[in-house]
Write a protein that holds these residues in place. Structure first.
Motif, PDB file in Angstrom:
ATOM      1  N   THR A 144       0.831  -1.194   0.000  1.00 12.48           N
ATOM      2  CA  THR A 144       0.000   0.000   0.000  1.00 12.48           C
ATOM      3  C   THR A 144       0.869   1.249   0.000  1.00 12.48           C
ATOM      4  O   THR A 144       1.766   1.393   0.830  1.00 12.48           O
ATOM      5  N   THR A 145       0.587   2.156  -0.950  1.00 10.36           N
ATOM      6  CA  THR A 145       1.288   3.444  -1.013  1.00 10.36           C
ATOM      7  C   THR A 145       0.472   4.485  -0.277  1.00 10.36           C
ATOM      8  O   THR A 145      -0.718   4.672  -0.563  1.00 10.36           O
ATOM      9  N   THR A 146       1.093   5.171   0.669  1.00 15.72           N
ATOM     10  CA  THR A 146       0.408   6.183   1.473  1.00 15.72           C
ATOM     11  C   THR A 146       1.297   7.405   1.654  1.00 15.72           C
ATOM     12  O   THR A 146       2.500   7.371   1.333  1.00 15.72           O
ATOM     13  N   LEU A 147       0.708   8.476   2.171  1.00 10.56           N
ATOM     14  CA  LEU A 147       1.453   9.675   2.538  1.00 10.56           C
ATOM     15  C   LEU A 147       1.515   9.772   4.054  1.00 10.56           C
ATOM     16  O   LEU A 147       0.513   9.550   4.743  1.00 10.56           O
ATOM     17  N   ARG A 148       2.694  10.103   4.560  1.00  8.39           N
ATOM     18  CA  ARG A 148       2.859  10.297   5.995  1.00  8.39           C
ATOM     19  C   ARG A 148       3.501  11.672   6.225  1.00  8.39           C
ATOM     20  O   ARG A 148       4.530  11.982   5.601  1.00  8.39           O
ATOM     21  N   PRO A 149       2.915  12.511   7.085  1.00  6.68           N
ATOM     22  CA  PRO A 149       3.520  13.827   7.343  1.00  6.68           C
ATOM     23  C   PRO A 149       4.959  13.689   7.824  1.00  6.68           C
ATOM     24  O   PRO A 149       5.280  12.839   8.652  1.00  6.68           O
ATOM     25  N   SER A 150       5.847  14.521   7.284  1.00  6.75           N
ATOM     26  CA  SER A 150       7.248  14.510   7.704  1.00  6.75           C
ATOM     27  C   SER A 150       7.632  15.810   8.400  1.00  6.75           C
ATOM     28  O   SER A 150       8.800  16.048   8.685  1.00  6.75           O
ATOM     29  N   GLY A 151       6.634  16.652   8.651  1.00  2.00           N
ATOM     30  CA  GLY A 151       6.871  17.914   9.327  1.00  2.00           C
ATOM     31  C   GLY A 151       5.552  18.476   9.806  1.00  2.00           C
ATOM     32  O   GLY A 151       4.477  17.992   9.437  1.00  2.00           O
ATOM     33  N   PRO A 152       5.606  19.517  10.644  1.00  2.00           N
ATOM     34  CA  PRO A 152       4.365  20.084  11.183  1.00  2.00           C
ATOM     35  C   PRO A 152       3.572  20.838  10.120  1.00  2.00           C
ATOM     36  O   PRO A 152       4.117  21.314   9.128  1.00  2.00           O
TER      37      PRO A 152
END
Length: 274
Positions: free
Chosen positions: A2-10
């Motif tokens: 599964t390809t997803t987006l994860r926050p890497s900053g605020p």
């Protein structure tokens, strides 16, 4: 997988509604790329951009970028955005295919040209000269309104468009005609002014910020003469590359630049978020 987006900053936010946040593209728990989402464009917080979308080389050509872009659109819908824009390097065949497959429409492009060592000659009877101060004041009044109208015609509220026009011109021309490095040329044919061109440094290159032929003199090839004058100006400044921006619905200008040897560096796309 599964390809997803994860926050890497605020999440960065302003009182006016602008937002931005970086994300990692992940396949399960493995990072395979990154992108930046922002809705601080000149059109206000309802128009967003997907910037710097990159998939690491080992994971390219597997649809990771497409899934990431679709996930980004969902996030932007949650932010209340109604339109999204992307800029794709002209050399990115995969990026161009992806933009097309996802329903994005090109609205403008950035172009440049490697200039020859020798300045191009102007046609007989056509000459260029520096713009006078009185001419600059007349030019500026027209440029402020024309630039604002170009943004209004593309959906920007009138008040915001006029404010942007003033801000952009003040930023680029803090000392008006005397701004360091800036060149304003007037093209004359048979002794009469027929058009103007504004050229200024952009990094190690030169850039055409504005070129215009007076309405009563259009259709006589003076646009080409003005661009040759711009090339002469860039070469005189020691630059060998001249860049510009053109809206793709301006077919005559686009054809002119292509005929002169300008090639796209970035294609700019937009899509409505339904």
């Amino acid at each position: 997988m599964t390809t997803t987006l994860r926050p890497s900053g605020p999440l960065q936010q302003t009182a006016g509604g602008a937002r931005s946040r970086p994300y990692e593209i992940r396949v399960n728990s493995r990072r395979v790329g990154a992108l930046l989402l922002t809705c601080d464009t000149p059109f206000g917080p309802t128009v967003a951009e997907i910037r710097d979308l990159v998939v690491d080389e080992p994971d390219r050509r597997r649809g990771r970028g497409t899934v990431a872009a679709l996930a980004a659109e969902e996030i932007l819908r949650g932010w209340g955005c109604r339109r999204v824009r992307v800029s794709v390097p002209a050399c990115s065949a995969g990026g161009l295919r992806m933009a097309d497959s996802l329903g994005y429409t090109e609205y403008s492009r950035n172009m440049d040209k490697e200039l020859p060592a020798a300045p191009p000659a102007l046609r007989e009877g056509v000459t260029g000269r520096p713009m006078a101060e009185a001419e600059f004041e007349t030019w500026l009044a027209g440029a402020l309104e024309g630039y604002a109208q170009s943004w209004i015609g593309r959906g920007m509220p009138a008040e915001a468009a006029h404010a942007k026009s003033v801000t952009d011109h003040e930023s680029l021309l803090p000392r008006g005609l005397a701004t360091e490095g800036v060149s304003f040329g007037v093209l004359e044919a048979a002794g009469a002014p027929v058009g103007t061109v504004w050229v200024a440094p952009s990094g190690e290159d030169s850039y055409v910020f504005d070129v215009a032929v007076a309405e009563e003199h259009r259709g006589r090839g003076y646009g080409r003469d003005l661009m040759l004058l711009a090339e002469r100006t860039a070469l005189a400044a020691g630059h060998r590359v001249l860049g510009l921006h053109v809206f793709t619905d301006n077919t005559p200008a686009l054809r002119l630049y292509e005929s002169l040897g300008y090639r796209p560096t970035n294609l700019n796309y937009a899509k409505n978020l339904i």
